[in-house]
Design a protein around this motif. Structure first.
Motif, PDB file in Angstrom:
ATOM      1  N   SER A 536      86.055  66.297  64.168  1.00  0.00           N
ATOM      2  CA  SER A 536      85.342  66.638  65.401  1.00  0.00           C
ATOM      3  C   SER A 536      86.192  66.346  66.604  1.00  0.00           C
ATOM      4  CB  SER A 536      84.032  65.839  65.489  1.00  0.00           C
ATOM      5  OG  SER A 536      83.217  66.133  64.391  1.00  0.00           O
ATOM      6  N   ILE A 542      80.407  66.664  64.413  1.00  0.00           N
ATOM      7  CA  ILE A 542      79.691  67.172  63.262  1.00  0.00           C
ATOM      8  C   ILE A 542      79.592  66.047  62.258  1.00  0.00           C
ATOM      9  CG2 ILE A 542      81.842  68.090  62.287  1.00  0.00           C
ATOM     10  CD1 ILE A 542      80.159  70.276  60.985  1.00  0.00           C
ATOM     11  N   SER A 545      81.011  65.493  57.559  1.00  0.00           N
ATOM     12  CA  SER A 545      82.087  66.492  57.485  1.00  0.00           C
ATOM     13  C   SER A 545      82.405  66.864  56.048  1.00  0.00           C
ATOM     14  CB  SER A 545      83.358  65.947  58.156  1.00  0.00           C
ATOM     15  OG  SER A 545      83.791  64.773  57.497  1.00  0.00           O
ATOM     16  N   VAL A 567      73.641  69.698  58.106  1.00  0.00           N
ATOM     17  CA  VAL A 567      74.789  69.248  58.885  1.00  0.00           C
ATOM     18  C   VAL A 567      74.355  69.246  60.338  1.00  0.00           C
ATOM     19  CG1 VAL A 567      77.142  69.727  59.589  1.00  0.00           C
ATOM     20  CG2 VAL A 567      76.440  70.179  57.255  1.00  0.00           C
ATOM     21  N   THR A 568      74.645  68.133  61.056  1.00  0.00           N
ATOM     22  CA  THR A 568      74.181  67.968  62.429  1.00  0.00           C
ATOM     23  C   THR A 568      75.348  68.161  63.379  1.00  0.00           C
ATOM     24  OG1 THR A 568      72.489  66.413  61.707  1.00  0.00           O
ATOM     25  CG2 THR A 568      73.096  66.392  64.054  1.00  0.00           C
ATOM     26  N   PHE A 569      75.104  69.026  64.440  1.00  0.00           N
ATOM     27  CA  PHE A 569      76.066  69.240  65.506  1.00  0.00           C
ATOM     28  C   PHE A 569      75.540  68.566  66.755  1.00  0.00           C
ATOM     29  CE2 PHE A 569      77.362  72.539  62.673  1.00  0.00           C
ATOM     30  CZ  PHE A 569      78.720  72.726  62.901  1.00  0.00           C
ATOM     31  N   SER A 603      71.654  68.165  70.304  1.00  0.00           N
ATOM     32  CA  SER A 603      72.156  68.273  68.930  1.00  0.00           C
ATOM     33  C   SER A 603      71.238  69.201  68.156  1.00  0.00           C
ATOM     34  CB  SER A 603      72.200  66.898  68.259  1.00  0.00           C
ATOM     35  OG  SER A 603      70.901  66.307  68.196  1.00  0.00           O
ATOM     36  N   THR A 605      70.692  71.058  63.911  1.00  0.00           N
ATOM     37  CA  THR A 605      70.965  70.934  62.489  1.00  0.00           C
ATOM     38  C   THR A 605      71.096  72.313  61.891  1.00  0.00           C
ATOM     39  OG1 THR A 605      69.759  68.863  62.353  1.00  0.00           O
ATOM     40  CG2 THR A 605      70.202  70.001  60.294  1.00  0.00           C
ATOM     41  N   VAL A 651      83.679  71.827  57.562  1.00  0.00           N
ATOM     42  CA  VAL A 651      82.889  71.014  56.635  1.00  0.00           C
ATOM     43  C   VAL A 651      83.440  71.298  55.247  1.00  0.00           C
ATOM     44  CG1 VAL A 651      80.614  70.553  55.692  1.00  0.00           C
ATOM     45  CG2 VAL A 651      80.866  71.109  58.118  1.00  0.00           C
TER      46      VAL A 651
END
Length: 1692
Positions: A536, A542, A545, A567-569, A603, A605, A651
């Motif tokens: 990141s 992220i 990963s 996966v969370t941004f 954020s 997901t 990822v």
């Protein structure tokens, strides 16, 4: 040797000669004879008694008690008649015989007698058998000997040389040669050990004894070891010895590098491997050489040092071995590095027992890894249409000799960018073309930084940028300028997007890697490498990963089921972001949604779904997402929109679709290396690991989190999971920051393979340690006392005990920097490396110093450490001084090089560094050379309390006195003097040339009767000695030994040419022999040589030989071939003060004048050309030999009334009488020219000279003026040409100083050593010249001289010459006899009546008594035979003439024996004639020779008188008339006058020749003989001495005989006092009154006459002199008593 029974106390030490055998044992075996052979020989040695042959004895050996032993005695009759023997039986019962008592033996027959021996006890037996014959009796002895123990051992055993604290083994045999069993036991001491020490030996058995030699010191060992032997160990009654010899030496091994041109003086060497590629090996070698004479065992081990966390990279093939003397062993060292950029240092220690020093080998090597680079770090694809593509290439270059393994960290199947090839290898110095394909699917700008992972190296990064356009959307195209502007901002917090800092953001704890140091190097490493662990960027993150699907053991799925994970941004900026996933249709992984927008600081997901399309398979990949935003306008009025550089986040996902119960693929892979070690620094560091899939199926891996719970948070691996295709590899990057709590042995990092129970473990060592440096010897240094202003140095070593490199720096306080310093003061030490530090101490004051410098060191993590070091020193004020303030070298030879050592001393307690300076104080006037003395070293150091020899070289160029002054300055550490110069010493030397003097000369043979003055003139010895003392020219000292002068240069090179005249003699006369005594008056040795022309010739080439010789060359060849001139020896060396005789010989073999040029050379000295001259005359030829045609008269005063007579000698060298005449016409003409004054007149103008004699021509030189006269006077010789002689005379004024007569021998004898006899000389005169001096006429002068006999009994007779028909010299005794070693005193009395210059030659003939007796006997026999032949005659046969001897009464000169000429280069060819006449001539000559021998055998010549040896005595005097004497010597005249009781009648024309005393004849002799011993006895009488003290008070008995007037003084003349006793005629003095003072005599005389008292006193003094010469009286002894008044009493 054979060891027989003997007592141990009686053993003698037997030493054999030392022998050395390289590596072998030297056993000295005795010569042991065979016992059976000896017995057989003894039986053959039979004896004969009265015609009966038998043996002397019978012996029984090796017998046993109780048994019987029989031997047979054989007796044989060897005569021709019958013999009868009576036999007596043995007396003891142990020996018995069985034969009758009487035996008859016929001629030639024998009889056998059996003898039986039966022992009953163990002891020795003896008996005998008696045999009685008719003529006599004899007996045979019977012996029975005990069986003895005989042991055969060597006399000595020489062991091979052995090294100290080593051992050598050798062996020698021990044999029992007796018939009985024995036991033995050795008694030895260290360093010799014998084994077996004891044992038993059967008869004839041999045992090998081993000797172990173990010396502890280097020396020669000799030891007598004893071996006791006997029946058993306790009863060993015999012993023997063996000399064991061994030599022990210190071992020494030398380390050398083959083919190394530089010689290594130190005991340590360094083996530098340089740069070696990782996982490669390099082999180098060094050798261990054994120069010692002994075998050495050694071991090679590693020195302990720093803990090698990376392991040892060196290995060697030899750990221990032995080296023979003179051999060497090659040691191969292999360097195999495994860690890149690491410098490995190790030390090998060479160890061996007994060594006096330690040797080390330093091993150093540097590991070199791959070095890759990209041809471009950015690839710009520019604008590409949607679903279009663009391709570009990049070169991957390898500029190292190491093969590189690489991998691009990108999943080409799930990205818009594709790299081909994705992985592979790059050959050394090779390159790979990498193709990059850009194939976008959505209109937007794209940017991705792709890492190129390199095994064993940090990764490279490639920026890929491109812009995708569509028909509806055309974003701003990215360029390289955009990348250059935004690239630094993307990696920091300073972006235009307004990213929040970590402190502003709540809950920001996602930092995985701690911040690195702020240095530039760490910035770059963080920028490039940390992205591998945290994908990141700073404005978007992220989490997670990495996604693992279906990796739980309890998880089971169906074939058609799907699995999803979230996966969370998170947007960390203040702008809205657009995110776009790269969608791949064929991938089993999909993301929902594929694109979305993310509000600022928000954020969201997304869902990642795994939907396998194939069961029982492994899947993996990398999902790609681009995040970007639209940049705001900086100027709202502007329509331009700046593009925002997008970032790519990924990822990583892996999964499998194996059904339950289905076995997963078995992995086939390797992990290289399986252990990684991080340097113990508090810095982030990285290591790479290669995971190679060797199978045909794909492979997945991931960290096993269940078993990896203990892994420190400071250690991370990237990637944490992955998918590897078959036959492909994955490069794993391990990053770590070592900590103190990490285990030192490391921890395991397990990798789960293929989502099953298959694992690979990776060991990771990441432990933090502080750097460590140690002082190898001690923590301080102590300098001994050092001179103020000087310097002293010591060495000390520091060692790096860390496993990482360190930098060190010495810190010395500023105030101490001028006192101490260290080199090097800074540097870098690799792990386990040592550095030798040199400390210098330079005190400036006299005190004790204490310093504490600090050593600062640090590693790469910038942690500094400190060590304190202590330095102590003492400064002392010191001076140096010379052993002598004035060093007098003495005399040195000019032109030679001489080494001079000047002792200088340092009496202080510290060494002193100095600088010397040399100044010349005195120089010879004719020399301008200032470099005669050169110091070998001007700068040096002298140890404390020691003496140093300062070397210097002396080379003088001139003769004279030299003097130099040497000063010194004490220097500081830099070599500069801080004090003014001080005087050290002075050196003086005198430059001299080699010199040589002739101090004596004698002659024999034809010239035996020549006086020494004449010899002096013949050989020009005055000029010879004068030139010898002069300075040679530079050309003369150029050559030390000139032997190759050509004949032409022979005459041009020498500056001095002298004549050596050998005189003249008739043909076939005796040789003219001369003997000169050479003397070295100097203080240096002299090398002299005579070079004849044959010694100076040079060999010419054949083409240069013309075959024609000049007259002079032919004459020289004739002289040399016949050896007419000979010199013995031709060369020699004279030490200072040494004398050596040289014999010169001339043979009169050919008529004529012979000349030969001979070069006389002193080494580095004068060179003379001596012209040898000799004359040989026909026997009937008259000849006068002139030594010189120039004669100088004595100077004469013009006022003298009676000029003295002077002489000139003519020598007749021929065999006939010569008549001469002086030309008076020339003298008359001279008289007329000088007013009719006879300037020169000859008193004997003509005469005859017998052969071999001299004629004395008397001359009166009466000058008229005070000037020099030159007169050429012809001398006519009958039947010969006239000879003109040049006479020179000098007239002088009476007021000028008179010139006394001098002659050559008198001048040279003043400063020479005492003369000794020549070789072969029979007797010797105490002095060979008497110098009377200047005296008036009618004066008697006496001298004492001695004749010493050195051989057997001899007779001596004086020949007293006359001059002017008067005999002025008398010698008493004139003849006598001398025994061996005896000495006789001769009294010489001189009295002259005429003013004359006398040069007399007195000859003393010495004849051996034995030769004289033999002559008289032979003469008597000859005369008797002559008388018999005159009075008798015999009638006999016709050959009576052969027996009748012919008497010859005259001397017949036999023809000379022919002398063979030496072998020449050219020989005369033989005559061309037939053989028969030659043989006839030979026969005739042979018959003539035989006839001449028979005739000479019958001749009986009259015996000749033995030829005496001649001793020459020169007497020189100058007599004056009384008025002339008073005129020249007024002070001496009054000392010579005495009154006489009886006046002698005299007149002016007739002067008596002898003074007659008043008491004369026999009466006076009787009185003298009586009074002389009487006075001597009185002097020895003590009562008489006491009476003298009583007489002292009485008036004097004797009164003074002379008195002078008070107005006249009479000073004495010390020059002549005590030399002569003179008597002057009183009446004669009265005739010439004039100015002469009157002398009054007393009229009365009451006592004895004066002449009688004078004779008594003279004889007493002569007796005292004789006793002193014979050693009976010592003049230097202290007197026993003192008589005070003796001086007032007179006895004469």
């Amino acid at each position: 040797m054979l060891a027989e029974p003997r007592c141990p106390a009686c053993l003698a030490s037997v030493y054999c000669r030392w022998k050395r055998s390289g590596g072998e044992t030297d056993v000295k075996e005795p010569q042991v004879p065979d016992v059976k052979e000896c017995e057989r020989k003894s039986l053959l040695q039979r004896n004969i008694f009265f015609g009966l042959e038998t043996t002397l004895d019978l012996t029984w050996k090796d017998w046993i008690i109780g048994r019987e032993y029989t031997k047979t005695l054989v007796i044989r009759n060897i005569r021709n008649k019958l013999q009868k023997l009576h036999i007596s039986a043995p007396e003891t019962v142990f020996f018995s015989i069985l034969n009758p008592e009487v035996v008859l033996l016929s001629p030639g027959t024998s009889f056998s007698l059996p003898i039986t021996f039966k022992p009953l006890q163990k002891c020795g037996y003896e008996d005998s058998i008696q045999f009685q014959a008719i003529e006599g009796s004899f007996k045979v002895c019977l012996h029975a000997l005990l069986s003895s123990h005989i042991l055969k051992v060597p006399e000595s055993v020489m062991l091979p040389p052995c090294a100290v604290e080593h051992c050598t083994l050798t062996s020698f045999p021990l044999k029992n040669i007796s018939k009985v069993q024995m036991s033995f036991k050795w008694d030895s001491a260290a360093p010799f050990i014998l084994s077996p020490e004891q044992g038993q030996l059967k008869p004839g058995q041999q045992c090998v004894i081993t000797v172990d030699f173990q010396p502890l010191e280097a020396q020669v060992y000799q030891q007598q070891v004893q071996c006791a032997y006997g029946e058993d160990d306790d009863d060993a009654d015999s012993c023997c010895t063996v000399l064991l010899q061994g030599i022990a030496k210190y071992p020494f091994l030398q380390l050398r590098i083959p083919n190394d041109k530089e010689e290594i003086g130190d005991a340590n060497i360094e083996l530098d491997f340089g740069f070696v590629a990782v996982d490669h090996s390099l082999i180098k070698e060094f050798e261990i050489f054994n120069p010692s004479p002994v075998t050495v065992w050694f071991s090679l081990s590693q020195l302990p040092g720093a803990v090698a966390i990376f392991g040892s990279h060196f290995s060697w093939d030899v750990t221990s071995e032995k080296i023979m003397p003179g051999d060497s062993i090659q040691v191969l060292v292999t360097y195999s590095p495994t860690v890149v950029d690491i410098v490995s240092v190790e030390y090998l220690s060479l160890n061996y027992r007994g060594s006096l020093s330690k040797s080390q080998v330093k091993l150093i090597g540097k590991c070199m890894g791959p070095e890759l680079c990209l041809s471009s770090s950015v690839v710009n694809f520019e604008c590409v249409e949607v679903k279009g593509s663009a391709e570009q290439t990049v070169d991957l270059l390898n500029f190292s000799p190491v093969q590189a393994t690489y991998q691009w960290d990108i999943d080409c199947a799930n990205s818009v960018f594709k790299v081909s090839p994705r992985s592979g290898t790059v050959l050394p110095y090779g390159q790979v073309k990498v193709k990059v394909l850009y194939k976008p699917t959505h209109p937007m700008p794209h940017h991705r930084r792709v890492a190129c992972l390199i095994f064993l190296r940090e990764p490279l990064f490639l920026d890929l940028i491109g812009t995708c356009h569509s028909n509806h959307l055309e974003p701003v195209a990215l360029t390289l300028e955009h990348l250059a502007e935004y690239k630094p901002k993307l990696c920091s917090s300073e972006t235009p997007l307004g990213v929040l800092s970590p402190t502003e953001e709540e809950g920001n704890s996602a930092a995985v890697i701690p911040p690195a140091p702020t240095e530039k190097f760490n910035k770059i490493r963080k920028e490039h490498v940390d992205s591998l662990f945290s994908p990141s960027f700073s404005f978007v993150s992220i989490e997670p990963s990495e996604l693992l699907f279906n990796h739980k053991k309890s998880f089971s799925i169906a074939t058609s089921s799907t699995v999803s994970q979230c996966v969370t941004f998170k947007n960390r900026t203040k702008e809205k972001l657009s995110l776009m996933w790269t969608v791949i249709q064929a991938s089993p992984f999909c993301v929902t949604p594929s694109s979305f927008e993310l509000a600022p600081l928000k954020s969201t997901t997304v869902l990642v779904t795994y939907e396998p399309r194939q069961i029982n398979a492994l899947h993996g990949g990398e999902l790609e997402c681009f995040a970007y935003c639209k940049m705001p306008q900086e100027n709202p009025s502007s329509e331009e929109v700046l593009p925002c550089l997008p970032c790519c986040v990924t990822v990583r996902v892996i999964s499998h679709s194996f059904q339950p119960g289905k076995d997963h693929f078995t992995p086939s892979c390797i992990l290289k290396p399986n252990k990684v070690v991080f340097p113990p620094l508090s810095l982030i560091s990285y290591r790479t690991v290669l995971l190679q899939n060797n199978g045909d199926r794909p492979l997945t891996f991931c960290l096993d989190h269940k078993t990896n719970s203990d892994m420190p948070k400071s250690v991370h691996m990237s990637p944490g999971c992955g998918f590897i295709k078959p036959r492909q590899h994955q490069i794993l990057t391990i990053g770590a920051v070592p900590t103190l709590d990490s285990p030192t042995e490391g921890f395991n990092l397990p990798l789960q393979l293929n989502a099953a129970e298959f694992t690979k473990e990776l060991t990771v060592v990441s432990s933090l340690k502080n750097p460590c440096v140690s002082f190898e010897n001690s923590n301080g240094l102590h300098f001994s006392a050092t001179a103020v202003g000087s310097k002293s140095q010591l060495t000390h070593s520091i060692k790096n005990l860390s496993s990482v490199p360190i930098k060190f720096q010495w810190n010395i306080p500023h105030r101490d920097k001028n006192l101490i310093c260290v080199e090097p003061d800074a540097g870098k030490l690799h792990p386990n490396e040592s550095s030798v530090q040199t400390w210098t101490f330079s005190p400036l004051t006299e005190k004790t110093f204490a310093f504490k410098p600090t050593l600062r060191f640090q590693s790469d993590d910038f942690k500094k450490s400190l060590l304190i070091f202590t330095v102590n020193g003492i400064g002392a004020a010191c001076t140096i001084e010379a052993e002598k303030e004035l060093l007098d070298i003495g005399e040195s030879l000019v032109g030679t090089c001489q080494s001079v050592n000047i002792p200088i001393m340092n009496n202080c307690s510290c060494p002193i560094s100095f600088h010397l300076s040399l100044q010349q104080v005195e120089n010879p006037p004719d020399s301008e050379d200032n470099s005669a003395l050169q110091l070998d070293c001007e700068i040096g150091t002298i140890a404390s309390h020691s003496t140093m020899l300062l070397g210097s070289t002396l080379r003088l160029s001139a003769q004279g006195q030299y003097r130099w002054a040497i000063s010194y300055r004490i220097t500081d550490a830099k070599g500069f003097g801080i004090f003014p110069p001080e005087k050290l010493c002075e050196i003086q030397v005198k430059g001299v040339f080699p010199t040589l003097q002739v101090v004596d000369a004698c002659s024999s043979g034809s010239v035996a009767r020549l006086c020494k003055q004449y010899l002096w003139k013949l050989f020009s010895l005055d000029s010879f000695n004068e030139h010898m003392l002069s300075t040679p020219c530079p050309a003369e000292i150029t050559f030390k030994d000139p032997t190759n002068y050509s004949r032409n240069s022979l005459f041009s090179f020498p500056q001095v040419i002298l004549d050596f005249n050998f005189g003249a003699a008739p043909l076939h006369s005796d040789r003219s022999d001369f003997m000169l005594m050479f003397w070295n008056p100097g203080s240096i040795s002299v090398d002299w040589t005579f070079l004849f022309p044959e010694d100076q010739e040079m060999e010419l080439e054949d083409w240069a030989v013309t075959g024609q010789f000049s007259k002079a060359e032919l004459h020289h060849m004739k002289v040399q071939d016949n050896q007419l001139f000979r010199v013995t020896p031709r060369s020699g060396t004279l030490l200072p003060g040494q004398k050596s005789p040289v014999h010169f010989c001339y043979s009169h073999d050919f008529i004529g004048i012979d000349q030969l040029p001979v070069l006389f050379k002193l080494s580095l000295g004068r060179v003379f050309l001596l012209n040898f001259q000799g004359v040989t005359l026909n026997r009937n030829e008259p000849y006068l030999h002139f030594a010189s045609n120039h004669h100088v008269f004595m100077p004469v005063a013009i006022q003298d009334s009676s000029p003295p007579r002077q002489i000139y000698e003519l020598y007749n060298g021929g065999a006939v009488t010569v008549q001469y005449e002086v030309d008076q016409a020339v003298l008359s003409q001279l008289q007329m020219e000088n007013y009719d004054h006879p300037v020169l007149s000859c008193l004997s103008p003509q005469g005859k000279i017998p052969p071999g004699n001299k004629a004395i021509l008397e001359w009166i030189f009466s000058p008229l003026e005070a000037k020099m006269y030159h007169m050429d006077v012809p001398i006519h010789i009958q039947e010969r040409d006239s000879v003109i002689v040049n006479f020179e005379g000098c007239g002088m004024n009476a007021t000028s100083d008179s010139i006394s007569i001098e002659y050559s021998d008198a001048k040279t004898s003043e400063n020479c050593a005492p003369k000794g006899p020549f070789p072969g000389q029979v007797a010797l005169l105490s002095q060979d010249s008497v110098f009377i001096g200047d005296i008036p006429i009618c004066t008697k002068s006496s001298r004492i001289l001695f004749i010493t006999n050195y051989t057997e009994t001899v007779y001596f007779v004086w020949e007293i010459p006359t001059q002017g028909n008067q005999q002025v010299v008398q010698i008493h005794p004139e003849r006598g006899c001398l025994g061996p070693g005896e000495c006789v005193m001769c009294i010489l009395t001189f009295n002259s009546d005429f003013p004359t210059v006398y040069q007399l030659n007195l000859i003393c003939q010495i004849t051996h008594k034995a030769a004289l007796i033999q002559y008289h006997r032979a003469l008597q026999c000859w005369e008797e035979e002559k008388k018999r032949q005159q009075n008798e005659f015999t009638i006999t046969d016709k050959i009576s003439s052969r027996t009748q001897r012919v008497l010859i009464d005259e001397i017949v000169l036999a023809p000379p024996a022919r002398k063979g000429a030496p072998l020449r280069k050219y020989k005369t060819l033989p005559p061309i004639c037939c053989t028969k006449p030659v043989s006839n001539l030979y026969d005739k000559n042979k018959r003539a020779q035989l006839r001449q021998q028979r005739e000479s055998a019958n001749l009986w010549r009259r015996p000749q008188m033995p030829r005496p040896a001649l001793l020459h005595l020169s007497v020189t005097a100058h007599t004056y008339d009384i008025p002339d004497f008073y005129t020249h010597f007024p002070d001496r005249y009054l000392q010579l006058t005495r009154t006489k009781q009886t006046l002698i009648k005299s007149s002016s024309t007739c002067r008596p020749a002898k003074l007659c005393p008043s008491t004369c004849g026999a009466e006076r002799d009787i009185v003298v003989d009586i009074l002389t011993p009487l006075f001597k006895d009185l002097l020895d009488d003590s009562a008489f001495a006491e009476s003298l003290m009583v007489l002292a008070s009485r008036p004097p008995i004797y009164k003074c005989q002379t008195s002078t007037s008070p107005s006249v003084t009479h000073p004495s003349s010390p020059q002549h006092s005590g030399q002569s006793n003179w008597t002057v005629d009183r009446e004669e003095a009265a005739i010439f009154l004039g100015k002469i003072p009157q002398i009054q005599a007393t009229t009365e005389s009451k006592h004895a006459p004066s002449d009688l008292a004078e004779n008594v006193l003279l004889k007493t003094l002569q007796n005292l002199m004789m006793e002193a010469v014979t050693g009976e009286l010592n003049f230097s002894a202290c007197p026993r008593s003192k008589i005070p008044s003796l001086c007032r009493t007179s006895f004469a």
